[in-house]
Design a protein around this motif. Sequence first.
Motif, PDB file in Angstrom:
ATOM      1  N   ALA A   1       0.830  -1.207   0.000  1.00  0.00           N
ATOM      2  CA  ALA A   1       0.000   0.000   0.000  1.00  0.00           C
ATOM      3  C   ALA A   1       0.861   1.253   0.000  1.00  0.00           C
ATOM      4  O   ALA A   1       0.594   2.217  -0.735  1.00  0.00           O
ATOM      5  CB  ALA A   1      -0.941  -0.015   1.199  1.00  0.00           C
ATOM      6  N   ASN A   2       1.898   1.264   0.806  1.00  0.00           N
ATOM      7  CA  ASN A   2       2.787   2.428   0.854  1.00  0.00           C
ATOM      8  C   ASN A   2       3.527   2.618  -0.471  1.00  0.00           C
ATOM      9  O   ASN A   2       3.760   3.750  -0.910  1.00  0.00           O
ATOM     10  CB  ASN A   2       3.799   2.261   1.990  1.00  0.00           C
ATOM     11  CG  ASN A   2       3.155   2.387   3.354  1.00  0.00           C
ATOM     12  OD1 ASN A   2       2.114   3.045   3.502  1.00  0.00           O
ATOM     13  ND2 ASN A   2       3.749   1.759   4.374  1.00  0.00           N
TER      14      ASN A   2
ATOM     15  N   GLY B   1       0.840   3.915  -2.980  1.00  0.00           N
ATOM     16  CA  GLY B   1       0.124   5.115  -2.574  1.00  0.00           C
ATOM     17  C   GLY B   1      -1.376   4.957  -2.465  1.00  0.00           C
ATOM     18  O   GLY B   1      -2.121   5.879  -2.826  1.00  0.00           O
ATOM     19  N   VAL B   2      -1.849   3.783  -1.986  1.00  0.00           N
ATOM     20  CA  VAL B   2      -3.282   3.588  -1.757  1.00  0.00           C
ATOM     21  C   VAL B   2      -3.497   3.059  -0.350  1.00  0.00           C
ATOM     22  O   VAL B   2      -2.553   2.651   0.342  1.00  0.00           O
ATOM     23  CB  VAL B   2      -3.892   2.600  -2.787  1.00  0.00           C
ATOM     24  CG1 VAL B   2      -3.719   3.115  -4.203  1.00  0.00           C
ATOM     25  CG2 VAL B   2      -3.275   1.220  -2.648  1.00  0.00           C
ATOM     26  N   GLU B   3      -4.766   3.048   0.090  1.00  0.00           N
ATOM     27  CA  GLU B   3      -5.096   2.561   1.425  1.00  0.00           C
ATOM     28  C   GLU B   3      -5.001   1.031   1.470  1.00  0.00           C
ATOM     29  O   GLU B   3      -5.335   0.347   0.496  1.00  0.00           O
ATOM     30  CB  GLU B   3      -6.507   2.990   1.819  1.00  0.00           C
ATOM     31  CG  GLU B   3      -6.698   4.502   1.928  1.00  0.00           C
ATOM     32  CD  GLU B   3      -5.920   5.085   3.109  1.00  0.00           C
ATOM     33  OE1 GLU B   3      -5.732   4.340   4.108  1.00  0.00           O
ATOM     34  OE2 GLU B   3      -5.513   6.254   3.017  1.00  0.00           O
ATOM     35  N   GLU B   4      -4.565   0.516   2.631  1.00  0.00           N
ATOM     36  CA  GLU B   4      -4.471  -0.930   2.803  1.00  0.00           C
ATOM     37  C   GLU B   4      -5.822  -1.598   2.574  1.00  0.00           C
ATOM     38  O   GLU B   4      -5.919  -2.646   1.928  1.00  0.00           O
ATOM     39  CB  GLU B   4      -3.982  -1.267   4.227  1.00  0.00           C
ATOM     40  CG  GLU B   4      -2.546  -0.891   4.503  1.00  0.00           C
ATOM     41  CD  GLU B   4      -2.136  -1.281   5.915  1.00  0.00           C
ATOM     42  OE1 GLU B   4      -2.679  -2.291   6.432  1.00  0.00           O
ATOM     43  OE2 GLU B   4      -1.298  -0.582   6.510  1.00  0.00           O
TER      44      GLU B   4
ATOM     45  N   GLU C   1      -8.282  -0.767   0.713  1.00  0.00           N
ATOM     46  CA  GLU C   1      -8.659  -0.841  -0.695  1.00  0.00           C
ATOM     47  C   GLU C   1      -8.076  -2.094  -1.341  1.00  0.00           C
ATOM     48  O   GLU C   1      -8.751  -2.779  -2.132  1.00  0.00           O
ATOM     49  CB  GLU C   1      -8.176   0.405  -1.435  1.00  0.00           C
ATOM     50  CG  GLU C   1      -8.520   0.422  -2.910  1.00  0.00           C
ATOM     51  CD  GLU C   1      -8.014   1.671  -3.633  1.00  0.00           C
ATOM     52  OE1 GLU C   1      -7.932   1.634  -4.878  1.00  0.00           O
ATOM     53  OE2 GLU C   1      -7.693   2.669  -2.948  1.00  0.00           O
ATOM     54  N   ILE C   2      -6.822  -2.402  -1.014  1.00  0.00           N
ATOM     55  CA  ILE C   2      -6.182  -3.585  -1.566  1.00  0.00           C
ATOM     56  C   ILE C   2      -6.819  -4.857  -1.006  1.00  0.00           C
ATOM     57  O   ILE C   2      -7.129  -5.791  -1.746  1.00  0.00           O
ATOM     58  CB  ILE C   2      -4.671  -3.569  -1.269  1.00  0.00           C
ATOM     59  CG1 ILE C   2      -4.005  -2.365  -1.956  1.00  0.00           C
ATOM     60  CG2 ILE C   2      -4.015  -4.877  -1.723  1.00  0.00           C
ATOM     61  CD1 ILE C   2      -2.523  -2.230  -1.661  1.00  0.00           C
TER      62      ILE C   2
ATOM     63  N   LEU D   1      -4.854  -4.090  -9.994  1.00  0.00           N
ATOM     64  CA  LEU D   1      -5.519  -3.219  -9.029  1.00  0.00           C
ATOM     65  C   LEU D   1      -6.101  -1.985  -9.726  1.00  0.00           C
ATOM     66  O   LEU D   1      -5.411  -1.294 -10.464  1.00  0.00           O
ATOM     67  CB  LEU D   1      -4.531  -2.774  -7.944  1.00  0.00           C
ATOM     68  CG  LEU D   1      -5.131  -1.917  -6.821  1.00  0.00           C
ATOM     69  CD1 LEU D   1      -6.143  -2.731  -6.017  1.00  0.00           C
ATOM     70  CD2 LEU D   1      -4.027  -1.371  -5.906  1.00  0.00           C
ATOM     71  N   GLY D   2      -7.406  -1.760  -9.483  1.00  0.00           N
ATOM     72  CA  GLY D   2      -8.064  -0.584 -10.035  1.00  0.00           C
ATOM     73  C   GLY D   2      -8.863  -0.837 -11.291  1.00  0.00           C
ATOM     74  O   GLY D   2      -9.568   0.050 -11.775  1.00  0.00           O
TER      75      GLY D   2
ATOM     76  N   LEU E   1      -4.596   1.181 -11.810  1.00  0.00           N
ATOM     77  CA  LEU E   1      -3.620   2.107 -11.251  1.00  0.00           C
ATOM     78  C   LEU E   1      -2.304   1.950 -12.008  1.00  0.00           C
ATOM     79  O   LEU E   1      -1.751   0.862 -12.090  1.00  0.00           O
ATOM     80  CB  LEU E   1      -3.417   1.799  -9.768  1.00  0.00           C
ATOM     81  CG  LEU E   1      -2.353   2.603  -9.029  1.00  0.00           C
ATOM     82  CD1 LEU E   1      -2.805   4.054  -8.899  1.00  0.00           C
ATOM     83  CD2 LEU E   1      -2.097   1.996  -7.643  1.00  0.00           C
TER      84      LEU E   1
END
Length: 586
Positions: free
Chosen positions: A96-97, A100-103, A105-106, A119-120, A125
């Motif tokens: 996530a870091n 650059g997305v929230e944990e 969300e993953i 993802l996305g 993304l």
Amino acid sequence: MWKKRAARMLYFYMVIFLILAGRLVQIQLWEPESFSSHHINLLEESVRQRSQELVIDDGRGRILDRKGESMTHEDLSVLILFPFLKNASWPVEKVANAVGVEENEILQAVKQAKAPFALGEPKPLSLTSSQVQLINSLKIPGVFAVEKKFEKQDAVAKQLIGVLGENETELSKRYPDRSLPLRTQIGISGLEVSFDEILVAERKSQLVYHVDGSGSPLFGTKVKYTGITNPFYPASIKTTIDLDIQKQAEQLVDKHGIKKGGLILLDISTNSILATVSRPNVNDKDPFKGNGMVNLMLKEQIMGSVFKTAVAAAAIDYGLDGEERLYDCSRTIDGRPDQVYQHGLLGFSDSFAMSCNNTFASLAKELMEIDPNILEEYAEKLSLTGGVGWRGHVFQIANFSQLPDEEKGRVFISDEERNDRNYVALSGIGQKEVRATPLAVANMMATIARGGEKEMVRAVSEITYKNGAVMYTFPENKLNGEQLSSGTAKELGQLLREVVVNENGTGRWFSELPYEVAGKSGTAETGRFKNGKQLHNKWFAGYFPYRNPRFALVTVNLDVYGHEGGVNPLFADMVTFLSELNDQAN
């Protein structure tokens, strides 16, 4: 009694056993890759049932614009996650870091996944090169950063490019000597089908993870990559389309409300298509629904007064263009008072500028008396008939055609019409059976601008290997047959320019544009009606700049009411855009 019954039962079971054994032999030995009438590849299906696969490239060759940019797909670096992660312990916070997305969300995306995914998706993304390196350095099983091929959501020139589909019967018919997967996509229309043999995928690139029935890892956590290792294939085709111009052209066609019709723009120096738009557009959800797959720029249409250009060319060559002769342009072609136009007496040049029907009907009849074939001869000299798309010898194909769906156009359909004065009069103003494609009309303008030189129109300039090296270049081929003299072409150009600069000309709309335009308008009655009203085809065809021609452009609006337009403002906006684009480049 019981012995006979037992014997019959034994015999029955032996027959059943032999049938099952034969079926097993058929499945295992004879038809493992083409089972049943549906030609199912049992080996592929077996692997598919015990593996999770993510295709990162379908292996089909690319279709590029003239600058080398893909027109149909884009390659994005994305985060790939496998669904078995939902049952595993893994450092999601690091991933996530990194991206650059929230944990959460993953984790939610993995929880809902039944197959590997980016993802996305459907708007994945996109990762930077540093993010790709960071993700892969973590070496987390089931977590990868790779470059994946995605279909463009804003793809353009859809009818020219064409569509793909799966058809096992056609695949076998088209490639009987090639071992291609039965689910291989093949071209159904457009360039996808004419260049299918170049573009068709030999194999795809994918990530494969073997799992058990519950989806858990079968052989540890190792993901296998299977893909294309040949540096030369798949090959791609480089079209002559300019993607920036194409996008603007599509926006302008829609802005001006063209529901049926479009435009085509040629680069005169190379006689190549820079942009082509056909409406209605392809239905993305169901391409075969409606008429969106039909490329109207390649279909013959009733031309109307645009055909007067060919009549004028014949009149010039046969000395019927004298300005001392006046025509009554307040009357229709049958001599009755015209209820719409009262232009009075006009000479040849003014008649062309104001598109006087009586003048060109009279000239057509006089030309018929000289030779009944004259109108067709000059239509052919101006490339309105016979087809203009690039064709020639390519590799082992003797008569390869880039645009096989192109129709050929015509003037008459019988000797009876060719020798009938009334038919000839109507044909002289582009009515009755006179037809040409917008592509052919654009090529007519380019031919005049080049001083009469006829050339084939290219949609594709090169075939390139995967590494970018050129496999084949399509040369600039001449069109066969007679052509206009340079003197006649020059006089035609002056007439076309007069259409714009004459204060009463049908092209006066374009007199103040940044480029000097030469061209011809056309309004044709189609013989079709809607709500009891006649429908028309509206045209404007021309080239610019007049003194140093670079572009030939046709705009057309089909099956509209007489008061509807759209073609003039569309033509004007395209001229303005191209001028501004030139200013930016300089």
